[in-house]
Design a protein around this motif. Structure first.
Motif, PDB file in Angstrom:
ATOM      1  N   ASP A 230      92.287   8.371   3.857  1.00 18.49           N
ATOM      2  CA  ASP A 230      91.509   7.983   5.181  1.00 18.49           C
ATOM      3  C   ASP A 230      90.921   6.860   5.733  1.00 18.49           C
ATOM      4  O   ASP A 230      90.838   5.409   5.084  1.00 18.49           O
ATOM      5  N   ASN A 231      90.563   7.189   6.896  1.00 17.30           N
ATOM      6  CA  ASN A 231      89.580   5.816   7.251  1.00 17.30           C
ATOM      7  C   ASN A 231      88.312   5.387   6.679  1.00 17.30           C
ATOM      8  O   ASN A 231      88.354   4.197   6.715  1.00 17.30           O
ATOM      9  N   GLU A 232      87.674   6.329   5.716  1.00 20.48           N
ATOM     10  CA  GLU A 232      86.417   5.982   5.176  1.00 20.48           C
ATOM     11  C   GLU A 232      87.129   5.050   4.001  1.00 20.48           C
ATOM     12  O   GLU A 232      86.573   4.010   3.437  1.00 20.48           O
ATOM     13  N   SER A 233      88.173   5.361   3.232  1.00 22.09           N
ATOM     14  CA  SER A 233      89.538   4.504   2.640  1.00 22.09           C
ATOM     15  C   SER A 233      89.159   3.291   3.168  1.00 22.09           C
ATOM     16  O   SER A 233      89.271   2.576   2.111  1.00 22.09           O
ATOM     17  N   LYS A 234      89.841   3.498   3.987  1.00 19.00           N
ATOM     18  CA  LYS A 234      89.630   1.538   4.485  1.00 19.00           C
ATOM     19  C   LYS A 234      88.939   0.521   4.301  1.00 19.00           C
ATOM     20  O   LYS A 234      88.076  -0.217   4.049  1.00 19.00           O
ATOM     21  N   ALA A 235      87.400   1.382   5.296  1.00 22.20           N
ATOM     22  CA  ALA A 235      86.300   0.730   5.074  1.00 22.20           C
ATOM     23  C   ALA A 235      85.808  -0.032   4.049  1.00 22.20           C
ATOM     24  O   ALA A 235      85.255  -0.731   3.429  1.00 22.20           O
ATOM     25  N   GLN A 236      86.219   1.056   2.714  1.00 25.65           N
ATOM     26  CA  GLN A 236      85.626   0.648   0.782  1.00 25.65           C
ATOM     27  C   GLN A 236      86.911   0.216   1.176  1.00 25.65           C
ATOM     28  O   GLN A 236      86.567  -1.227  -0.379  1.00 25.65           O
TER      29      GLN A 236
ATOM     30  N   GLN B 141      85.097  -3.717   1.928  1.00 27.89           N
ATOM     31  CA  GLN B 141      83.856  -3.822   1.618  1.00 27.89           C
ATOM     32  C   GLN B 141      84.210  -4.322  -0.049  1.00 27.89           C
ATOM     33  O   GLN B 141      83.441  -5.045  -0.921  1.00 27.89           O
TER      34      GLN B 141
ATOM     35  N   THR C  30      91.607   3.305  -2.583  1.00 29.00           N
ATOM     36  CA  THR C  30      90.355   3.181  -2.727  1.00 29.00           C
ATOM     37  C   THR C  30      90.240   4.727  -1.394  1.00 29.00           C
ATOM     38  O   THR C  30      89.814   5.929  -1.646  1.00 29.00           O
TER      39      THR C  30
ATOM     40  N   TRP D 169      94.970   3.487   0.486  1.00 26.51           N
ATOM     41  CA  TRP D 169      94.373   1.606   0.940  1.00 26.51           C
ATOM     42  C   TRP D 169      94.533   1.215  -0.233  1.00 26.51           C
ATOM     43  O   TRP D 169      93.975   1.327  -1.519  1.00 26.51           O
TER      44      TRP D 169
END
Length: 563
Positions: free
Chosen positions: A362-368, A371, A359, A293
């Motif tokens: 994974d999905n957490e990287s997408k959110a990062q 942000q 970033t 991402w």
């Protein structure tokens, strides 16, 4: 003949423009009614009609004029980076017509060229003779003062040429005593004016204040809220109105936009400033490619050059993993990563304008990544701000003001209608006159809805003032047309209408000229009153009044007033 009259009116281009303006105003206002919400429109209301909160923030900074001992300042700067005493050998002042100072220093510490480059001075050189490092700096007094204060205060210090000298803007909170102590450490002091007063003032320069205001306005309104007015008070304060938003939420929103900064790792855990958010020209939408991402963004010319310079001076082009790039929002780290091998290779020879911050996968990287996009968009303030005042208008009170404003408008319209009917005693004059006045109000509101202009109490006062001046103009037209108590022949009618409009245009021009200073100089709430009045006068004289002159002639002819 009665069927030909409407066709005669509609054949007039002024009448057609009038009808189009009314229809466009209705489209812009978008009035509707629902059982749940009641009557509503597309109009935006200000703080006093909608309820909400207001905030006052202070720009943290100081503007000074100062001098220093060039040798002591250079010695202090080099001591900070080498961690060892530095002795001044010689200082050669600038030659006539030049500004470059040549400063020779020596120290027992081992000094590298890379360390000297971190100072950001014009040029430098270092050589090792025995157990001494001999350093030569080529710089200016402006660079020395700005660099020294920047290092000591950990903030950006910008020199500006002003008549008679150089002004330094310190972009952080810096009390006069603190600045004087720092200058005294390097043999300097604040300069004084002709009255003997020291050249120090809190706040920032007008250019920085206006830049901060513009960025705040763009960032706050980009959050999808109603238009948030952002006004300046002097060079130190900014006022923001949050219509329909409670005080707690307003504070949270106002604190989101912050000071964004990119820094680069120098040695150990130390970092060096590279650029601020105003050097980020655009931010793209996060996307996924090559299994990662990314958040894309572009730098301005100055930003790209600054990043290239920092990467070369710190050695990031040779060892990226030892010189990470860090992003800070309000002095809090929000992202960090080294240059990629390809970027390190490219930036060695050319500045890079388009960047992508990775970033993860994974999905957490997408959110990062999402942000980080928000941080990049929100972090362009050149200075920090501090909340110094706040207040709230209850929503019920705002609703009450709104109802009272509408009631005041209706009462003023009824009062005017009563006076007009008493003067002329004819419904065929009263109805077109009142209808014309109502249409002007409708077009003013349509204009406000179309441009997203917030209506407040001064704006409502301006609309009421427009009703009064509009009726004055309509009375002038009616009196000229019925000068002899009856509708004159067409030739005489045209002559009298021309005379009436010469008076009306002169009066309108006087009103616009009188209100213009309030618009240009922006005296708070009076600005809304002035804008409303000017817009209303222009709509009246250019659209509504000419149509009234045509309609009143047609109506009186239909009623048999013409001999």
């Amino acid at each position: 003949m009665s069927e030909e009259k409407p066709k005669g009116l509609l054949s007039d281009w002024r009448v057609r423009i009038f009808i189009i303006a009314i229809l466009l105003s209705l489209v812009a206002i978008q009035p509707w009614y629902s059982a749940d919400e009641g009557f509503d429109t597309n109009l935006d209301y200000g703080l006093d009609l909608e309820g909400g909160s207001w905030l006052q923030v202070s720009l943290q900074g100081a503007v000074i004029q100062a001098n220093v001992d060039s040798g002591m300042t250079a010695s202090a700067l080099v001591e900070n980076i080498v961690g060892s005493p530095v002795e001044v050998v010689n200082v050669i002042p600038p030659s006539e017509g030049q500004s470059t100072i040549t400063i020779s220093l020596k120290t027992q510490a081992s000094v590298t060229q890379s360390q000297l480059n971190q100072l950001g001075l014009s040029d430098s050189s270092v050589s090792r003779e025995g157990n001494l490092s001999e350093i030569t700096l080529y710089t200016t007094e402006q660079q020395l003062i700005a660099t020294y204060l920047s290092e000591e205060l950990n903030a950006e210090v910008i020199p500006y040429a002003v008549p008679g000298g150089v002004e330094y803007e310190i972009r952080t909170k810096a009390e006069q005593e603190t600045v004087e102590n720092l200058l005294a450490d390097v043999g300097g002091s604040l300069l004084t004016d002709e009255n003997g007063d020291k050249l120090y003032r809190k706040g920032v320069r007008t250019e920085t204040r206006d830049l901060t205001k513009e960025i705040l306005s763009e960032k706050l309104n980009a959050l999808g809220l109603k238009d948030i007015p952002v006004r300046t008070v002097g060079d130190e304060y900014i006022l923001m109105d949050f219509a329909g938003i409670d005080l707690t939420t307003a504070k949270e929103i106002a604190q989101k936009p912050g000071k964004f900064e990119i820094r680069i790792q120098t040695e150990g855990n130390n970092t060096k400033h590279v650029l601020y958010g105003d050097d980020i020209s655009s931010v793209g939408v996060p996307s996924r490619h090559d299994g990662q991402w990314y958040t894309p963004f572009k730098l301005t010319l100055d930003g790209a050059n600054a990043l290239q310079k920092a990467a070369i001076e710190t050695g990031a082009v040779n060892d990226p993993n030892s010189h990470w790039l860090y992003m800070y929002l309000d002095d809090k780290e929000v992202y960090g990563a080294p240059l990629s091998p390809s970027a390190a290779s490219r930036i060695r020879t050319n500045p890079i304008y388009s960047w992508e911050a990775s970033t993860g996968a994974d999905n957490e990287s997408k959110a990062q990544a999402e942000q980080l996009q928000i941080h990049l968009r929100a972090g362009a303030l050149p200075v920090n701000v501090e909340l110094v005042g706040s207040g709230q208008v209850d929503a019920s009170l705002g609703d009450q003001f709104k109802k009272q404003a509408v009631l005041a408008g209706l009462l003023s319209m009824l009062a005017v209608a009563g006076v007009v009917y008493r003067r002329y005693g004819k419904k065929q004059i009263l109805v077109p006159m009142v209808a014309t006045s109502v249409s002007e109000v409708l077009m003013i509101l349509g204009f406000a809805a179309a441009v997203g202009w917030q209506l407040d109490l001064p704006s409502i006062a301006g609309i009421i003032a427009v009703i009064g001046t509009g009726i004055d103009h309509l009375v002038i037209i009616t009196d000229e047309v019925l000068y002899e108590g009856k509708l004159p022949p067409t030739k005489v009618y045209l002559s009298r209408i021309a005379r009436a409009f010469s008076i009306i245009f002169a009066a309108a021009a006087t009103t616009i000229i009188a209100m213009s200073p309030l618009v240009v100089m922006g005296f708070g709430a009076l600005k809304g009153f002035a804008i409303t009045t000017i817009v209303g006068v222009l709509i009246g004289v250019l659209i509504a009044r000419p149509v009234y002159g045509k309609v009143i002639k047609e109506v009186l002819q239909e009623k048999g007033e013409k001999q």
